[in-house]
Each structure stands twice: as structure tokens, then as C-alpha cells.
Design an enzyme around this catalytic site. Sequence first.
Site: not given
Ligand code: NI
Length: 187
Positions: A115, A158-159, A162
Site C-alpha cells: 500500500c 483493497h481500495e 480504504h
Molecule cells: Ni492502499
Amino acid sequence: MLKMKDILDEKDNRLRQTSKEVTFPLTKKDKETIDKMIQFLRDSQIPELSEKYGLRPGMGLSAVQLGIMKRYFVVVNEITEEDAVEQEFETYILINPKMISNSLEQIYVEEGEGCLSVNRPVDGIVPRYARVTFEAYDTEGRKIHIRAREELAICFQHELDHLNGILFTDHIDPKNPFKDKDKMRGI
Ligand code: NI
């Protein structure tokens, strides 16, 4: 142009907050931000440019990583064919994304997930779905559906994390970082 220093580090509390839904039309500022994010990710994957500008290679970036608490992210995926002369990329912009379906099969990145906000090596397995379908909006506010698999599917998940204040490191049990490894496929 975005620089590495524009990207929040994991210690920044904003990365722990839930981003807010975007309303349309997008502001001029958000459109500019999206363009800069795409440019950054692209440059970061081109060796000469990443070296020139000191960029860590990245495939995805969420607005929150720039301190913008809005629910959107961009992904730049390299699709260069083996015999190609130039690197080629495909770009995804997902606004107010939702994961609407997923495979049962789970996968993980063998070399470990990374990341742009986590500036240290982290060992361990992050379970992700092998195939996902996302519903989102494009920059004009039109609803879109995107199916992703393998590395791209991992990147989308993953995004999306966030936007909900979650970092990949949260999925790793520090006492047993390779837990359940045999239950999923490494890629
Ligand atoms: Ni990330």
C-alpha cells in the site's frame, strides 16, 4: 503533479475514517484530483518515471489517501503484452463503489500486499475473493458494473477497504500472519 509526500502515511488518523458518498456532478477539483491520481499511478509503474520522480510503484489509490474523505478510487492496471514495445495500461475510476458479488474462492498475494500508505514491510496473508463484481458510478454519474479477477480483484477490495478506514494490515493476525494459508490460493 502528485508526489509521494502528498500520500498520507498509515499513522495518519484520516486513513481510519469512513469516507463520504460523492454527489454528482463531480466538482472540477475532484475531476482534477482523479486525473492526477491516474497520472501518478501510471508514472509509478513506468521504471524511468518512477525513478525520476521518486515514486513507489502502485496500482490503486483512494481519495482518502490524499486526505479527501470521498468515496472514490482509481486503479491503473498494466496490460502490456509480452512482445509489446511500449507499456500499456487500463484505467478504472470507481465512484461510490459497492461490491455486489464475490466468488467463494479466496486468494492472497504471495509476496505480500502493499500500500502506498504503508511504508514498511509487512509479512502475512490477506484473504481476498478471487472474483468480484463491483457496482459504481463513472465521472459523469452513470452507473457501471465491473467484474474483476485475480490481482485486479484484490486491488478493488483493497481500495474499497480504504473508503471504510481499513488497511490491509488489519486483515493480518500478528500472532499468526500465515493463518489459513492452505485454505486459499496464492497468486
Ligand atoms: Ni492502499
